[in-house]
Design a protein around this motif. Structure first.
Motif, PDB file in Angstrom:
ATOM      1  N   ALA A   1       0.886  30.546 -32.777  1.00 27.93           N
ATOM      2  CA  ALA A   1       0.854  30.536 -31.364  1.00 27.93           C
ATOM      3  C   ALA A   1       1.771  29.666 -30.781  1.00 27.93           C
ATOM      4  N   ALA A   2       1.660  28.360 -31.238  1.00 25.86           N
ATOM      5  CA  ALA A   2       2.599  27.187 -31.032  1.00 25.86           C
ATOM      6  C   ALA A   2       4.003  27.524 -31.288  1.00 25.86           C
ATOM      7  N   LEU A   3       4.163  27.993 -32.240  1.00 26.32           N
ATOM      8  CA  LEU A   3       5.451  28.385 -32.690  1.00 26.32           C
ATOM      9  C   LEU A   3       6.470  29.450 -31.621  1.00 26.32           C
ATOM     10  N   VAL A   4       5.424  30.475 -31.341  1.00 26.48           N
ATOM     11  CA  VAL A   4       5.813  31.634 -30.379  1.00 26.48           C
ATOM     12  C   VAL A   4       6.115  31.188 -28.930  1.00 26.48           C
ATOM     13  N   ILE A   5       5.214  30.158 -28.713  1.00 31.21           N
ATOM     14  CA  ILE A   5       5.234  29.697 -27.378  1.00 31.21           C
ATOM     15  C   ILE A   5       6.374  28.763 -27.189  1.00 31.21           C
ATOM     16  N   SER A   6       6.759  27.965 -28.055  1.00 31.35           N
ATOM     17  CA  SER A   6       8.095  27.332 -28.168  1.00 31.35           C
ATOM     18  C   SER A   6       9.310  27.949 -28.078  1.00 31.35           C
ATOM     19  N   LYS A   7       9.166  29.141 -28.852  1.00 30.90           N
ATOM     20  CA  LYS A   7      10.387  30.193 -29.106  1.00 30.90           C
ATOM     21  C   LYS A   7      10.700  30.949 -27.700  1.00 30.90           C
ATOM     22  N   LEU A   8       9.554  31.740 -27.297  1.00 32.08           N
ATOM     23  CA  LEU A   8       9.555  32.612 -26.131  1.00 32.08           C
ATOM     24  C   LEU A   8       9.264  31.941 -24.970  1.00 32.08           C
ATOM     25  N   GLY A   9       8.355  30.917 -24.812  1.00 27.53           N
ATOM     26  CA  GLY A   9       7.734  30.556 -23.448  1.00 27.53           C
ATOM     27  C   GLY A   9       8.592  29.059 -23.160  1.00 27.53           C
ATOM     28  N   GLY A  10       9.782  28.654 -24.104  1.00 30.00           N
ATOM     29  CA  GLY A  10      10.459  27.691 -23.659  1.00 30.00           C
ATOM     30  C   GLY A  10       9.723  26.420 -23.363  1.00 30.00           C
ATOM     31  N   MET A  11       8.510  26.156 -23.858  1.00 32.07           N
ATOM     32  CA  MET A  11       7.637  24.965 -23.729  1.00 32.07           C
ATOM     33  C   MET A  11       8.082  24.257 -24.975  1.00 32.07           C
ATOM     34  N   ALA A  12       8.017  23.007 -25.125  1.00 28.58           N
ATOM     35  CA  ALA A  12       8.095  22.007 -26.157  1.00 28.58           C
ATOM     36  C   ALA A  12       6.533  22.138 -26.697  1.00 28.58           C
ATOM     37  N   THR A  13       6.564  22.378 -27.999  1.00 29.20           N
ATOM     38  CA  THR A  13       5.314  22.220 -28.735  1.00 29.20           C
ATOM     39  C   THR A  13       5.654  21.245 -29.939  1.00 29.20           C
ATOM     40  N   SER A  14       4.790  20.570 -30.314  1.00 28.84           N
ATOM     41  CA  SER A  14       4.860  19.748 -31.676  1.00 28.84           C
ATOM     42  C   SER A  14       3.462  19.737 -32.340  1.00 28.84           C
ATOM     43  N   ILE A  15       3.868  20.392 -33.767  1.00 27.91           N
ATOM     44  CA  ILE A  15       2.818  20.679 -34.332  1.00 27.91           C
ATOM     45  C   ILE A  15       2.344  19.531 -35.473  1.00 27.91           C
ATOM     46  N   SER A  16       1.172  18.573 -35.398  1.00 29.36           N
ATOM     47  CA  SER A  16       1.308  17.501 -36.283  1.00 29.36           C
ATOM     48  C   SER A  16      -0.320  17.812 -37.228  1.00 29.36           C
ATOM     49  N   LEU A  17      -0.206  17.146 -38.341  1.00 29.36           N
ATOM     50  CA  LEU A  17      -1.177  17.296 -39.424  1.00 29.36           C
ATOM     51  C   LEU A  17      -2.503  17.015 -38.727  1.00 29.36           C
ATOM     52  N   SER A  18      -2.803  16.073 -38.031  1.00 31.21           N
ATOM     53  CA  SER A  18      -4.356  15.528 -37.560  1.00 31.21           C
ATOM     54  C   SER A  18      -5.033  16.563 -37.013  1.00 31.21           C
ATOM     55  N   PRO A  19      -4.364  17.546 -35.897  1.00 32.72           N
ATOM     56  CA  PRO A  19      -5.399  18.166 -35.253  1.00 32.72           C
ATOM     57  C   PRO A  19      -5.756  19.411 -36.209  1.00 32.72           C
ATOM     58  N   ILE A  20      -4.826  19.701 -37.230  1.00 37.97           N
ATOM     59  CA  ILE A  20      -5.080  20.764 -38.331  1.00 37.97           C
ATOM     60  C   ILE A  20      -6.340  20.515 -38.987  1.00 37.97           C
ATOM     61  N   LEU A  21      -6.439  19.065 -39.495  1.00 38.83           N
ATOM     62  CA  LEU A  21      -7.307  18.507 -40.208  1.00 38.83           C
ATOM     63  C   LEU A  21      -8.530  18.424 -39.539  1.00 38.83           C
ATOM     64  N   TYR A  22      -8.277  18.168 -38.410  1.00 35.61           N
ATOM     65  CA  TYR A  22      -9.673  17.962 -37.478  1.00 35.61           C
ATOM     66  C   TYR A  22     -10.237  19.297 -37.197  1.00 35.61           C
ATOM     67  N   ALA A  23      -9.479  20.401 -36.906  1.00 32.63           N
ATOM     68  CA  ALA A  23     -10.027  21.846 -36.721  1.00 32.63           C
ATOM     69  C   ALA A  23     -10.594  22.403 -38.055  1.00 32.63           C
ATOM     70  N   PHE A  24     -10.153  21.944 -39.131  1.00 32.15           N
ATOM     71  CA  PHE A  24     -10.682  22.324 -40.605  1.00 32.15           C
ATOM     72  C   PHE A  24     -11.983  21.895 -40.858  1.00 32.15           C
ATOM     73  N   LEU A  25     -11.887  20.366 -40.475  1.00 33.21           N
ATOM     74  CA  LEU A  25     -13.489  19.622 -40.575  1.00 33.21           C
ATOM     75  C   LEU A  25     -14.277  19.942 -39.541  1.00 33.21           C
ATOM     76  N   THR A  26     -13.923  20.388 -38.295  1.00 37.20           N
ATOM     77  CA  THR A  26     -14.977  20.566 -37.476  1.00 37.20           C
ATOM     78  C   THR A  26     -15.412  22.271 -37.638  1.00 37.20           C
ATOM     79  N   SER A  27     -14.422  23.133 -38.189  1.00 29.27           N
ATOM     80  CA  SER A  27     -14.948  24.150 -38.473  1.00 29.27           C
ATOM     81  C   SER A  27     -16.143  24.203 -39.541  1.00 29.27           C
ATOM     82  N   SER A  28     -15.724  23.447 -40.611  1.00 25.06           N
ATOM     83  CA  SER A  28     -16.815  23.571 -41.603  1.00 25.06           C
ATOM     84  C   SER A  28     -18.010  22.854 -41.040  1.00 25.06           C
TER      85      SER A  28
END
Lengths: 240, 405
Positions: free
Chosen positions: B352-379
């Protein structure tokens, strides 16, 4: 003969609302290795409570119960689970097989909880299914099997851990006469091979396959007698 | 029973209830995907805002007229017109200052042949490109000499070129245009910068400030003075020098308040970063709530599953499953559900972040920490919301469970 079940003045009370129900009022019973006992009685006589206690599914309120020399009345829940796993083979009226699970996987289940390796589990489960005549139905799920076949699977599951007693609760209750005969034949064969079988039933003609009948009424044993004219299913018939 | 076998059993049971498992996971998937996409948007926005502010110029200080007060009521920024070209020249003498670009602003109609276009007009000096970080793509910028002599020359942005000279095949350099009916010669075209926020940096006309003041905007005052400090270490010194210079220029008494205001680029930057970080916090807070809702969904389904499988639990217990076996089975099932949901959610979130930056013209930056955070939170969600149903399952008495219809 070595006694596998020794029960001494066993009592079981239930509390339902304000009412206290005396399901078993001081029962004493000894069953020896290799015996084939039918427990009979009308509903409410205490035979189901007796079967739950013998099967270690329920603890008695008071009294002594030794299963294969082990004092069950003092055991914890986890110890009871282990006894059920190692020493008792259950066969239920409604089979109680896991749905959506193949015959061989159902039979493997007790070994899974017994901590047997995957390879040995499969081997022993297949062996047990062959011994009840289901060699060709290993990978069928319960809904793909007839009632008789499902009961055979559950007998195989009961046998797979080589238990001390085989405990059958109305095993023919959901089966027609011919299939009932086949299933009783299997029990007789197993008993002939030395397995102790305890059968709970309210059908007199099913009880007559046993060697001994124990009758319950109002939470007490009123009779404990040998079967005079024992019915036998010929092994040939079973094989066919 | 080994851990691996528990996992195998729970996978089978998840597969057996396919649709329901997917719906359960959907809650977690949406929650995790939302967290990741929101954090990516937040971080992307704050870094693009930061780069835009840095793009304003290097070591930039902005001097604006102060606020007039009338009967103790402030009339707002720019209500005083106190800054003059002389102030700018005085500031330029200071050592801590590298460049000074006073500026007046207005809008202007620009006409070339039969084409006309309205754009923002800014009068400034030769230091403008250096101070404001602007480059000239074609031609040149006006010189101090042209500023002093009030030349009618203009440097325009690419947007103006595209609109005004749409049917001109050659370079617009040297063309004569009318700006508010006064003829000007185009001498340069600015390099495209894109837009920053609401302003399009390519849609402007730059002319010498002297020309602008005498012939277009009128008046003697300048709107804003842009100053670049000689280095980033000199920012504070430059600020003090500018203040004392202007106070001296304006003959302010020591007790009098400043009639001007100096803002530095870093002030703007930190304000903008505060805004965007609180926005990120807000967005991820909302996303976290959806993750909790997802967790409640897992608990709900697990409770239904325990009730529905009471008989199965009874069978398992009758043939020797201990409490801990049942507890583990249902807990692992809940965790597996939410972990699969988490992993799928991460994929969706990144997508979704990639699509938003491609089509929506909004800048997005994906970093590792929210991914790890989301993974830990979901478990963690799986464990927290799985414990109660699993305990409920484990505590069932075998006879009751077997009798359950």
């Amino acid at each position: 003969m070595k006694p596998v079940i020794q029960i001494e003045s066993l009592k079981k009370q239930y509390q339902i609302g304000d009412q206290e129900i005396q399901a078993l009022r001081g029962v004493s019973l000894t069953i020896e290795e290799g015996d084939f006992v039918a427990i009979m009685g009308p509903s409410g006589s205490g035979k189901s409570s007796m079967m739950n206690v013998i099967g270690c599914l329920d603890k008695p309120t008071s009294g002594e119960f030794y299963l294969d020399g082990f004092p069950v009345s003092e055991a914890h829940d986890d110890e009871l689970a282990e006894i059920r796993n190692q020493k008792i083979g259950f066969v239920f009226q409604n089979f109680n097989l896991l749905p959506r699970t193949t015959a061989v996987e159902n039979v493997e289940l007790p070994l899974l909880y017994g901590g047997v390796s995957a390879k040995e589990r499969r081997q022993r489960a297949v062996q047990a299914l062959i011994s009840v005549g289901l060699a060709e139905r290993l990978n069928n799920k319960p809904n793909e099997l007839s009632g008789g076949q499902q009961q055979r699977v559950s007998i195989a599951r009961a046998l797979v851990n080589d238990p001390v007693i085989l405990l059958a609760d109305e095993p023919t209750g959901a089966l027609d006469t011919k299939t009932s005969e086949e299933i009783m034949g299997i029990f007789q064969q197993l008993n002939d091979a030395g397995k102790t079988v305890i059968l709970v039933t309210h059908e007199p003609d099913i009880a007559e396959y046993a060697k001994r009948i124990v009758r319950f009424r109002d939470g007490q044993i009123i009779a404990n007698e040998l079967v005079a004219e024992r019915r036998r299913v010929l092994s040939e018939e079973v094989r066919r | 029973m080994s851990f691996l076998e528990c996992v195998r059993i729970s996978f089978r049971s998840i597969k057996a209830n396919g649709l329901r498992s997917i719906l359960t996971m959907l809650g977690i998937i949406i929650g995790v995907a939302a967290v990741i996409a929101m954090v990516a948007i937040g971080e992307g926005t704050s870094s693009s805002v930061a780069s835009q502010i840095n793009g304003l110029g290097s070591n930039l200080l902005i001097v604006a007229p102060g606020q007039a007060t009338q009967g103790r009521v402030s009339l707002g920024a720019g209500s005083l017109n106190t800054l003059t070209l002389a102030d700018a020249e005085a500031i330029a003498q200071k050592e801590s200052v590298a460049g000074v670009a006073p500026s007046v602003n207005g809008r202007a109609q620009i006409v070339w042949g039969s084409n006309n276009y309205s754009s923002s007009l800014e009068g400034t000096t030769a230091d403008f490109p250096e101070v404001r970080n602007v480059e000239v793509a074609q031609g040149r910028f006006f010189t101090n000499f042209e500023v002093k002599q009030q030349f009618n020359v203009a440097v325009v942005g690419t947007e103006v070129v595209n609109n005004l000279f749409a049917n001109l095949s050659t370079s617009p350099i040297g063309q004569t245009v009318q700006i508010n009916r006064i003829p000007f010669t185009i001498i340069g075209v600015l390099k495209s910068q894109g837009s920053s926020g609401m302003t399009n940096n390519d849609d402007r006309i730059l002319i010498p400030i002297t020309t602008a003041m005498s012939r277009l905007t009128g008046g003697k005052n300048v709107g804003t003075i842009y100053v670049s400090a000689s280095s980033s270490d000199q920012m504070d010194q430059a600020k003090l020098d500018i203040a004392s210079t202007i106070r001296a220029q304006h003959n302010l008494r020591p007790t009098a308040a400043d009639d001007f205001r100096i803002t530095s680029q870093s002030d703007i930057l930190s304000t903008a970063q505060q805004v965007s970080s609180s926005m990120t916090a807000l967005l991820s807070g909302i996303a976290a709530i959806s993750l909790i809702v997802g967790g409640i969904g897992v608990m709900n389904i697990m409770l239904v599953s325990v009730t529905e499988r009471t008989r199965e639990i009874g069978i398992r217990k009758a043939i020797g499953a201990k409490r801990s076996d049942i507890l583990r089975q249902f807990l692992i099932e809940a965790v597996t559900l939410s972990l699969i949901g988490g992993v799928v959610g991460i994929l969706f979130g990144v997508g979704a972040a990639l699509v938003i930056s491609k089509l929506g013209g909004m800048a997005t930056s994906i970093s590792l920490s929210p991914i790890l955070y989301a993974f830990l939170t979901s478990s963690l969600v799986g464990v927290i919301f799985g414990v109660y149903p699993a305990r409920k399952a484990a505590q069932l008495k075998p006879i009751d469970a077997l009798r359950y219809e």
